[in-house]
Design an enzyme around this catalytic site. Structure first.
Site, PDB file in Angstrom:
ATOM      1  NE  ARG A  18      13.400  63.986 -63.614  1.00 55.30           N
ATOM      2  CZ  ARG A  18      13.129  63.501 -64.585  1.00 55.30           C
ATOM      3  NH1 ARG A  18      13.751  63.576 -65.862  1.00 55.30           N
ATOM      4  NH2 ARG A  18      11.979  62.777 -64.752  1.00 55.30           N
ATOM      5  CG  HIS A  47       9.894  58.450 -62.417  1.00 59.07           C
ATOM      6  ND1 HIS A  47       9.750  59.814 -62.387  1.00 59.07           N
ATOM      7  CD2 HIS A  47      10.227  58.523 -63.852  1.00 59.07           C
ATOM      8  CE1 HIS A  47       9.567  60.507 -63.168  1.00 59.07           C
ATOM      9  NE2 HIS A  47       9.626  59.924 -64.172  1.00 59.07           N
ATOM     10  CD  GLN A 101       6.320  58.332 -66.188  1.00 57.16           C
ATOM     11  OE1 GLN A 101       7.253  59.099 -66.151  1.00 57.16           O
ATOM     12  NE2 GLN A 101       5.141  58.035 -66.874  1.00 57.16           N
ATOM     13  CG  ASP A 109      12.410  53.508 -69.131  1.00 57.94           C
ATOM     14  OD1 ASP A 109      12.396  54.541 -69.916  1.00 57.94           O
ATOM     15  OD2 ASP A 109      13.049  53.420 -68.101  1.00 57.94           O
ATOM     16  CB  CYS A 124       8.103  56.698 -68.637  1.00 56.31           C
ATOM     17  SG  CYS A 124       9.857  55.962 -68.867  1.00 56.31           S
ATOM     18  NE  ARG A 155       5.034  61.803 -64.722  1.00 49.39           N
ATOM     19  CZ  ARG A 155       6.403  62.196 -64.991  1.00 49.39           C
ATOM     20  NH1 ARG A 155       7.054  62.326 -66.033  1.00 49.39           N
ATOM     21  NH2 ARG A 155       7.060  62.666 -63.880  1.00 49.39           N
TER      22      ARG A 155
END
Ligand code: CP
Ligand code: NVA
Length: 347
Positions: free
Chosen positions: A112, A139, A142, A235, A277, A322
């Protein structure tokens, strides 16, 4: 066990969604649902027994770190967290050299960070699968959790309409636009003109949409953008590594997801969900949330507390997914599984 390649996925990295075919992305979604059922029934699935997994984090994380850690352990692997202040990366050692060292000791690497080029460089030199746990641009892990959640709720993906409301050019908007277009999910990006997606992302999505039949709409008109949505998704207004709260608050305040906006979908209750998310600013119970309240007088940002706690809200199932989706990605790309081909796209 021999390392015979019996899987279309074995040894591959997940750096961005478009590295995989729509059929392969669909497979990840379905495999995630399958592994979730196995875990709930207590059926063993230690496909990564004896493997070592490196977890590199330049940015902070709760879900991605927890998901990689717990799913690695449930797959029988050993995860090792390597935070940005713990290792030499970036300060005393290049990505290339770090990749060569970690690739010689670990069987798979999660990364990440900021630049997409960095995760790509890591993958180029590591010699083992690298999984993008979020960059400024994409992402991808996700996405598997998100479309798992949509499929679990509605039973299918094709023909679903997802409206992403907020910063239309951040990693989440990019990934939803491209992945939805791959899977035949209509994607509406609802954002002020200043935050509309970059053309190169729209071009990637358009190409997939031509095959899948997904409809893409990029608009600053909230009413038009959310009408007919099965999923309203938002988001944070300012992503990790960004500044500029003044501008974002001004631009995005009208785009807050609230009950009035959900009504604008004109959808019956059983055909509408809210996703995020996470993490989310839906109250002032965080340091940043409190600072924004002190400075701008707003106690809820991208989503109201009312929507966040409403019957439409499914963000915590999404968060749990996730884990199952990341497990599917790691098992498929590293587990020597027998996946000689993937099924065609569902109608
Ligand atoms: N959604 C997500 O990636 O959460 P974290 O930043 O907590 O990992
Ligand atoms: N756009 C957000 C997503 C967090 C999961 C960020 O990059 O901070």
């Amino acid at each position: 066990m021999t390392d015979v390649i019996n899987s279309v996925f074995q040894g591959r990295s997940l750096l961005r969604e478009a590295d995989f075919t729509p059929e392969e992305v669909q497979y990840f979604v379905d495999f995630g649902i399958h592994l979730k059922a196995m875990q709930k029934k207590g059926i063993p699935h230690k496909y990564l027994e004896g493997k070592n997994i490196a977890l590199l984090f330049e940015k902070t994380s709760t879900r991605t770190r927890a998901a990689f850690t717990t799913s690695a352990i449930e797959l029988g692997a050993h995860p090792e967290y390597l935070g940005k202040d713990d290792i030499q990366l970036g300060v005393k050692e290049s990505i290339e050299d770090t990749a060569k060292v970690l690739g010689s000791m670990f069987d798979g690497i999660e990364f990440r960070g900021y630049k997409q080029a960095d995760v790509e460089e890591l993958s180029k030199f590591a010699g083992v699968p690298v999984w993008n746990g979020l960059t400024d641009e994409w992402h991808p892990t996700q996405m598997i959790a998100d479309f798992m959640t949509v499929k679990e709720h509605f039973g299918h993906l094709k023909g679903i309409t997802l409206s992403f409301v907020g910063d239309g050019r951040n990693n989440m908007a990019n990934s939803l636009l491209v992945t939805g277009s791959m899977l035949g999910v209509n994607i509406h990006i609802v954002a002020p003109k200043e935050l509309h997606p970059h053309q190169d992302v729209v071009d990637i999505a358009q190409k997939f949409a031509e095959n899948s039949g997904a409809q893409i709409l990029i608009t600053d008109d909230i009413q038009a953008g959310v009408k007919g949505a099965n999923v309203v998704y938002t988001d944070v207004w300012v992503s990790m590594g960004e500044n500029g709260w003044d501008e974002r608050v001004k631009l995005l305040k009208p785009y807050q997801v609230n009950m009035d906006m959900l009504k604008m979908t004109e959808m019956p209750d059983d055909e509408l969900i809210f996703l995020h998310c996470l993490p989310a600013f839906h109250d002032t119970h965080t340091r940043q949330g409190a600072e924004i309240f002190a400075k701008y007088g707003i106690s809820e940002m991208e989503v109201t507390d009312e929507v966040f706690r409403s019957k439409y809200a499914h963000q915590f199932e999404q968060a749990e997914n996730r884990k199952h989706s990341i497990k599917a990605i790691m098992a498929a790309t590293l587990g020597n599984l027998f996946i000689p081909s993937v099924p065609p796209m569902e109608n």
